[in-house]
Design a protein around this motif. Structure first.
Motif, PDB file in Angstrom:
ATOM      1  N   PHE A 136       7.097  36.294   3.910  1.00 31.65           N
ATOM      2  CA  PHE A 136       7.848  35.728   5.037  1.00 31.65           C
ATOM      3  C   PHE A 136       8.909  34.812   4.462  1.00 31.65           C
ATOM      4  O   PHE A 136       8.633  34.004   3.576  1.00 31.65           O
ATOM      5  N   TRP A 137      10.149  34.963   4.977  1.00 27.76           N
ATOM      6  CA  TRP A 137      11.307  34.227   4.442  1.00 27.76           C
ATOM      7  C   TRP A 137      11.951  33.434   5.573  1.00 27.76           C
ATOM      8  O   TRP A 137      12.425  34.008   6.551  1.00 27.76           O
ATOM      9  N   ALA A 138      11.949  32.108   5.460  1.00 28.53           N
ATOM     10  CA  ALA A 138      12.601  31.234   6.432  1.00 28.53           C
ATOM     11  C   ALA A 138      13.659  30.410   5.718  1.00 28.53           C
ATOM     12  O   ALA A 138      13.670  30.308   4.488  1.00 28.53           O
ATOM     13  N   THR A 139      14.551  29.787   6.509  1.00 27.03           N
ATOM     14  CA  THR A 139      15.658  29.042   5.914  1.00 27.03           C
ATOM     15  C   THR A 139      15.761  27.630   6.468  1.00 27.03           C
ATOM     16  O   THR A 139      15.323  27.348   7.585  1.00 27.03           O
ATOM     17  N   GLY A 140      16.405  26.785   5.660  1.00 24.73           N
ATOM     18  CA  GLY A 140      16.626  25.412   6.090  1.00 24.73           C
ATOM     19  C   GLY A 140      17.500  25.307   7.321  1.00 24.73           C
ATOM     20  O   GLY A 140      17.330  24.389   8.137  1.00 24.73           O
ATOM     21  N   VAL A 166       8.350  32.065   1.640  1.00 24.45           N
ATOM     22  CA  VAL A 166       9.545  31.556   0.963  1.00 24.45           C
ATOM     23  C   VAL A 166      10.336  30.656   1.904  1.00 24.45           C
ATOM     24  O   VAL A 166      10.629  31.038   3.045  1.00 24.45           O
ATOM     25  N   LEU A 167      10.694  29.481   1.426  1.00 27.32           N
ATOM     26  CA  LEU A 167      11.665  28.640   2.121  1.00 27.32           C
ATOM     27  C   LEU A 167      12.946  28.647   1.305  1.00 27.32           C
ATOM     28  O   LEU A 167      12.992  28.126   0.182  1.00 27.32           O
ATOM     29  N   ASP A 168      13.969  29.283   1.856  1.00 25.39           N
ATOM     30  CA  ASP A 168      15.315  29.216   1.280  1.00 25.39           C
ATOM     31  C   ASP A 168      15.932  27.925   1.804  1.00 25.39           C
ATOM     32  O   ASP A 168      16.147  27.775   3.009  1.00 25.39           O
ATOM     33  N   LEU A 169      16.215  26.989   0.918  1.00 34.03           N
ATOM     34  CA  LEU A 169      16.654  25.660   1.356  1.00 34.03           C
ATOM     35  C   LEU A 169      17.952  25.714   2.161  1.00 34.03           C
ATOM     36  O   LEU A 169      18.130  24.937   3.097  1.00 34.03           O
ATOM     37  N   ASP A 170      18.892  26.588   1.810  1.00 31.61           N
ATOM     38  CA  ASP A 170      20.010  26.955   2.682  1.00 31.61           C
ATOM     39  C   ASP A 170      20.678  25.738   3.324  1.00 31.61           C
ATOM     40  O   ASP A 170      20.825  25.678   4.540  1.00 31.61           O
ATOM     41  N   TRP A 171      21.077  24.779   2.527  1.00 30.98           N
ATOM     42  CA  TRP A 171      21.699  23.557   3.056  1.00 30.98           C
ATOM     43  C   TRP A 171      23.145  23.827   3.448  1.00 30.98           C
ATOM     44  O   TRP A 171      23.980  24.167   2.618  1.00 30.98           O
ATOM     45  N   ARG A 172      23.434  23.671   4.726  1.00 32.52           N
ATOM     46  CA  ARG A 172      24.793  23.795   5.253  1.00 32.52           C
ATOM     47  C   ARG A 172      25.139  22.482   5.941  1.00 32.52           C
ATOM     48  O   ARG A 172      24.721  22.243   7.084  1.00 32.52           O
ATOM     49  N   PRO A 173      25.865  21.601   5.291  1.00 33.51           N
ATOM     50  CA  PRO A 173      26.076  20.262   5.850  1.00 33.51           C
ATOM     51  C   PRO A 173      26.742  20.266   7.208  1.00 33.51           C
ATOM     52  O   PRO A 173      26.510  19.354   8.021  1.00 33.51           O
ATOM     53  N   VAL A 197      13.436  28.180  -2.869  1.00 29.28           N
ATOM     54  CA  VAL A 197      14.629  28.689  -3.529  1.00 29.28           C
ATOM     55  C   VAL A 197      15.825  27.851  -3.093  1.00 29.28           C
ATOM     56  O   VAL A 197      16.042  27.657  -1.888  1.00 29.28           O
ATOM     57  N   GLY A 198      16.612  27.373  -4.043  1.00 29.07           N
ATOM     58  CA  GLY A 198      17.805  26.622  -3.673  1.00 29.07           C
ATOM     59  C   GLY A 198      18.689  26.352  -4.876  1.00 29.07           C
ATOM     60  O   GLY A 198      18.252  26.435  -6.022  1.00 29.07           O
ATOM     61  N   ASN A 199      19.954  26.041  -4.604  1.00 30.31           N
ATOM     62  CA  ASN A 199      20.840  25.605  -5.677  1.00 30.31           C
ATOM     63  C   ASN A 199      20.658  24.107  -5.891  1.00 30.31           C
ATOM     64  O   ASN A 199      19.849  23.454  -5.211  1.00 30.31           O
TER      65      ASN A 199
END
Length: 355
Positions: A136-140, A166-173, A197-199
């Motif tokens: 399962f893949w979710a995002t920030g 999986v948590l894709d941190l997916d930071w979009r300010p 997962v994140g940059n």
């Protein structure tokens, strides 16, 4: 209706990507655009499908022609769209980008007054299917507004700790009022995840740590079993709770558009984890998949097939022409290309229509 669990269910953002067919040109001077399925978790589902996984997506679109287009594209790619539902009140989001290879791809989101994918409600979720999925893949981004925030946390909480969550941190300010509001919600989501997962920017938001090794250790301290830190031109660092570490260099590519590379990395990461590969092999495979997409114009339609990734790994193949002007050269790690959402290297010929 199939009763077997999905290999992968992703949840979160979707929209229509309108990408310039001219490279190195400011948006105000672009004359034509390609139209593509977009949204990070949507692209991850496509990437995994291309690699042979059975996938489904949980999201919402507007009740409009662009929403119907997204359904058509998901079905064409082989992603199950049964949990993609319309919202009458809001239009399907559009995303424009500018293409300045090798490493500058500004994004312009049109998600106001509110994106339909932030209208996912907990009571609408098939939590049994979410719990049963192999990944399962979710995002920030799903945490940035209600009711999506509660729904995302509920879906994560439904997952067994034995699974790949999986948590894709997916930071979009631009989707948040500030980092201080995001950090406790990232922490709450990470408590249910087994993979993060994140940059480096995203890791700093989630943990307060920016140095890759410190960030990976801080993510492991939240309880995840695998931390993946994408370091742009320095490659990818992965660290597991059992002590395994993979520090993988970038793949040199002729960059056309780096925006979908991180999503290709994500789909390939899921593939490698489900295949039971060791950490080094998994990350190298994911890095190569990302590299292929960065050498192509589109995101979703650029996702590579297994034979393309294999050729990239053994040095016999690379990205196909992307259909835009002069591409820049670069060595990109998965998640490196754009300041808004650094991605991995990648490539492929566009499949979408022209807007």
């Amino acid at each position: 209706m199939a009763t077997d669990p999905y290999d992968l269910i992703t949840m979160g953002r979707i929209g229509v990507d309108l990408y310039p067919l001219q490279s190195g040109v400011p948006l105000a001077r672009v004359e034509s655009f390609g139209k593509f399925l977009g949204g990070s978790p949507s692209n991850v589902a496509v990437a995994a499908t291309r690699l042979g996984l059975r996938t489904a997506l949980i999201t919402r679109t507007g009740a409009d022609p662009f929403g119907e287009y997204l359904h058509q594209e998901l079905r064409a790619f082989g992603v199950d769209d049964r949990w993609v539902t319309p919202v009458e009140a809001y239009p399907t989001p559009l995303t424009f980008c500018e293409i300045f290879p090798p490493d500058h791809f500004p994004l312009h989101f049109y998600r106001l007054p509110k994106a339909p994918d932030l209208e996912i409600h907990e009571h609408e979720l098939d939590l049994g299917a979410v719990a049963a999925a192999r990944v399962f893949w979710a995002t920030g981004t799903g945490l940035c507004a209600e009711p999506s925030r509660t729904a995302t946390l509920a879906a994560l909480a439904a997952r067994p700790r034995s699974g790949l969550t999986v948590l894709d941190l997916d930071w979009r300010p631009m989707f948040w009022s500030g980092a201080d509001d995001a950090r406790p919600l990232y922490r709450a989501a990470l408590r249910h995840a087994t993979v993060a997962v994140g940059n480096t920017d995203e890791c700093e938001i989630a943990t307060g740590e920016r140095e890759p090794y410190a960030a990976a250790r801080a993510l492991l301290d939240t309880g995840v079993r695998l931390a993946v830190v994408k370091r742009g031109p320095k490659g990818v660092l992965a660290m597991s709770a059992d002590g395994a570490t993979a520090d993988v260099p970038p793949v040199p590519v002729e960059v056309v558009n780096g925006l979908g590379a991180g999503d290709a990395f994500g789909g390939a990461l899921c593939h490698g984890l489900l295949a039971g590969w060791d950490l080094e092999r998994t990350v190298r495979y994911a890095n190569a998949a990302g590299a292929l997409v960065a050498s192509r114009l589109a995101c979703s339609s650029a996702m590579p097939y297994p034979e393309e990734v294999a050729a990239a790994l053994d040095g016999t193949g690379g990205g196909a022409p992307g259909g835009v002007g002069a591409a820049g050269s670069g060595a990109l790690g998965s998640g490196s290309a754009a300041p808004d959402r650094p991605g991995a290297p990648g490539g492929g010929a566009p499949r979408g229509g022209v807007a």
